[in-house]
Motif scaffolding. Sequence first.
Motif, PDB file in Angstrom:
ATOM      1  N   ILE A   8       0.892  -1.345  -0.049  1.00 40.11           N
ATOM      2  CA  ILE A   8      -0.109  -0.063  -0.249  1.00 40.11           C
ATOM      3  C   ILE A   8       0.838   1.170   0.112  1.00 40.11           C
ATOM      4  O   ILE A   8       1.837   1.540   0.799  1.00 40.11           O
ATOM      5  CB  ILE A   8      -1.000  -0.018   1.196  1.00 40.11           C
ATOM      6  CG1 ILE A   8      -1.886  -1.208   1.227  1.00 40.11           C
ATOM      7  CG2 ILE A   8      -1.839   1.246   1.183  1.00 40.11           C
ATOM      8  CD1 ILE A   8      -2.487  -1.625   2.451  1.00 40.11           C
ATOM      9  N   SER A   9       0.473   2.096  -0.698  1.00 45.95           N
ATOM     10  CA  SER A   9       1.318   3.448  -0.927  1.00 45.95           C
ATOM     11  C   SER A   9       0.498   4.614  -1.359  1.00 45.95           C
ATOM     12  O   SER A   9      -0.624   4.600  -1.788  1.00 45.95           O
ATOM     13  CB  SER A   9       2.216   3.159  -2.174  1.00 45.95           C
ATOM     14  OG  SER A   9       3.007   4.510  -2.319  1.00 45.95           O
ATOM     15  N   ASP A  68       3.282  -0.851   3.919  1.00 39.29           N
ATOM     16  CA  ASP A  68       2.802   0.342   3.565  1.00 39.29           C
ATOM     17  C   ASP A  68       3.976   1.489   3.536  1.00 39.29           C
ATOM     18  O   ASP A  68       4.818   1.145   4.318  1.00 39.29           O
ATOM     19  CB  ASP A  68       1.720   0.693   4.177  1.00 39.29           C
ATOM     20  CG  ASP A  68       1.975   1.718   5.531  1.00 39.29           C
ATOM     21  OD1 ASP A  68       2.305   2.727   5.424  1.00 39.29           O
ATOM     22  OD2 ASP A  68       1.749   0.944   6.531  1.00 39.29           O
ATOM     23  N   THR A  69       4.072   2.316   2.687  1.00 38.31           N
ATOM     24  CA  THR A  69       4.818   3.370   2.453  1.00 38.31           C
ATOM     25  C   THR A  69       4.154   4.601   2.562  1.00 38.31           C
ATOM     26  O   THR A  69       4.523   5.657   1.853  1.00 38.31           O
ATOM     27  CB  THR A  69       5.879   3.357   1.276  1.00 38.31           C
ATOM     28  OG1 THR A  69       5.017   3.365   0.226  1.00 38.31           O
ATOM     29  CG2 THR A  69       6.742   2.022   1.280  1.00 38.31           C
ATOM     30  N   ILE A  75      -3.491   8.602   7.972  1.00 37.01           N
ATOM     31  CA  ILE A  75      -3.839   7.564   7.331  1.00 37.01           C
ATOM     32  C   ILE A  75      -3.059   6.243   7.816  1.00 37.01           C
ATOM     33  O   ILE A  75      -3.552   5.020   7.757  1.00 37.01           O
ATOM     34  CB  ILE A  75      -3.408   7.823   5.910  1.00 37.01           C
ATOM     35  CG1 ILE A  75      -4.236   8.800   5.097  1.00 37.01           C
ATOM     36  CG2 ILE A  75      -3.437   6.365   4.844  1.00 37.01           C
ATOM     37  CD1 ILE A  75      -4.069   9.307   3.526  1.00 37.01           C
ATOM     38  N   ARG A  76      -1.835   6.281   8.210  1.00 38.66           N
ATOM     39  CA  ARG A  76      -1.099   4.965   8.730  1.00 38.66           C
ATOM     40  C   ARG A  76      -1.874   4.763   9.836  1.00 38.66           C
ATOM     41  O   ARG A  76      -1.681   3.526  10.303  1.00 38.66           O
ATOM     42  CB  ARG A  76       0.276   5.636   9.055  1.00 38.66           C
ATOM     43  CG  ARG A  76       1.274   5.569   7.607  1.00 38.66           C
ATOM     44  CD  ARG A  76       2.655   5.558   8.039  1.00 38.66           C
ATOM     45  NE  ARG A  76       3.253   6.198   9.241  1.00 38.66           N
ATOM     46  CZ  ARG A  76       3.659   7.095   9.643  1.00 38.66           C
ATOM     47  NH1 ARG A  76       3.795   8.113   8.642  1.00 38.66           N
ATOM     48  NH2 ARG A  76       4.179   7.456  10.768  1.00 38.66           N
ATOM     49  N   LYS A  86       0.974  -5.953  10.177  1.00 45.73           N
ATOM     50  CA  LYS A  86       1.319  -4.621   9.397  1.00 45.73           C
ATOM     51  C   LYS A  86       2.709  -4.458   9.576  1.00 45.73           C
ATOM     52  O   LYS A  86       3.569  -4.526  10.490  1.00 45.73           O
ATOM     53  CB  LYS A  86       0.524  -3.612  10.247  1.00 45.73           C
ATOM     54  CG  LYS A  86       0.632  -2.385   9.553  1.00 45.73           C
ATOM     55  CD  LYS A  86      -0.422  -1.836   8.831  1.00 45.73           C
ATOM     56  CE  LYS A  86      -0.494  -0.447   8.593  1.00 45.73           C
ATOM     57  NZ  LYS A  86       0.890   0.400   8.461  1.00 45.73           N
ATOM     58  N   ILE A  87       3.623  -4.098   8.366  1.00 47.47           N
ATOM     59  CA  ILE A  87       5.067  -3.534   8.267  1.00 47.47           C
ATOM     60  C   ILE A  87       4.888  -2.141   7.983  1.00 47.47           C
ATOM     61  O   ILE A  87       4.451  -1.841   6.809  1.00 47.47           O
ATOM     62  CB  ILE A  87       5.555  -4.334   7.582  1.00 47.47           C
ATOM     63  CG1 ILE A  87       5.688  -5.830   7.824  1.00 47.47           C
ATOM     64  CG2 ILE A  87       7.297  -3.949   7.322  1.00 47.47           C
ATOM     65  CD1 ILE A  87       6.274  -6.847   6.970  1.00 47.47           C
ATOM     66  N   ASP A  88       4.950  -1.132   8.690  1.00 47.23           N
ATOM     67  CA  ASP A  88       4.955   0.267   8.509  1.00 47.23           C
ATOM     68  C   ASP A  88       6.370   0.764   8.107  1.00 47.23           C
ATOM     69  O   ASP A  88       7.092   0.741   8.968  1.00 47.23           O
ATOM     70  CB  ASP A  88       4.194   0.988   9.539  1.00 47.23           C
ATOM     71  CG  ASP A  88       4.148   2.556   9.249  1.00 47.23           C
ATOM     72  OD1 ASP A  88       4.948   2.853   8.475  1.00 47.23           O
ATOM     73  OD2 ASP A  88       3.352   3.172  10.033  1.00 47.23           O
ATOM     74  N   VAL A  89       6.763   0.955   6.678  1.00 46.60           N
ATOM     75  CA  VAL A  89       8.162   1.265   6.255  1.00 46.60           C
ATOM     76  C   VAL A  89       8.582   2.541   7.155  1.00 46.60           C
ATOM     77  O   VAL A  89       9.799   2.650   7.942  1.00 46.60           O
ATOM     78  CB  VAL A  89       8.282   1.410   4.848  1.00 46.60           C
ATOM     79  CG1 VAL A  89       9.748   2.065   4.601  1.00 46.60           C
ATOM     80  CG2 VAL A  89       8.111  -0.043   4.346  1.00 46.60           C
TER      81      VAL A  89
END
Length: 177
Positions: A8-9, A68-69, A75-76, A86-89
């Motif tokens: 997701i971006s 996601d980026t 939004i994050r 979830k992996i939140d960059v």
Amino acid sequence: MKRTAFFISDGTGITAETLGNSLLSQFEAIRFEKITLPYVDTIEKARAVVERINRQAQEDGKAPIVLDTIVDDEIRALLASCNGFKIDVFSTFLKPLEAELETHSSYTVGKSHAINELERYKDRIDAVNFALDNDDAPAPGNTIRPISYWWASPAAAKPPPASTWRYSLASAPPTTR
């Protein structure tokens, strides 16, 4: 075993997709259904994505992988409420980096694809264009000099592909480096 992965971006999704594919490729025994969702740049879009992830989690019986980026904190935070792993960059990498560098990052969408080194970028584009122009045979007017030549009977339909030819280094496009 099959798992679903969402990339997701708030931009094109190229960074999320590239990083996600790199990470998931380390798990050869698992078949991933990969879904890229670019331009998730509003709360409404983020809500729809959370609903989609939650439906997928229910269908699969397992939490989807969600990488996601997203730059926007709101939004994050909304994405963090999904039923996925979830992996939140940005939280994973930028927050510790900000602490080490003792400054805040710019949190700018599309920054990793900005053209910072224009000459290097132009050289790469020139090299790609050169390769495309000379894929099967030298383009008219180009000064490619083959080191070895192909000999065949008149019955031969066409020469071998260019990938089997050898060229002198002098035929490569010039670079400024």
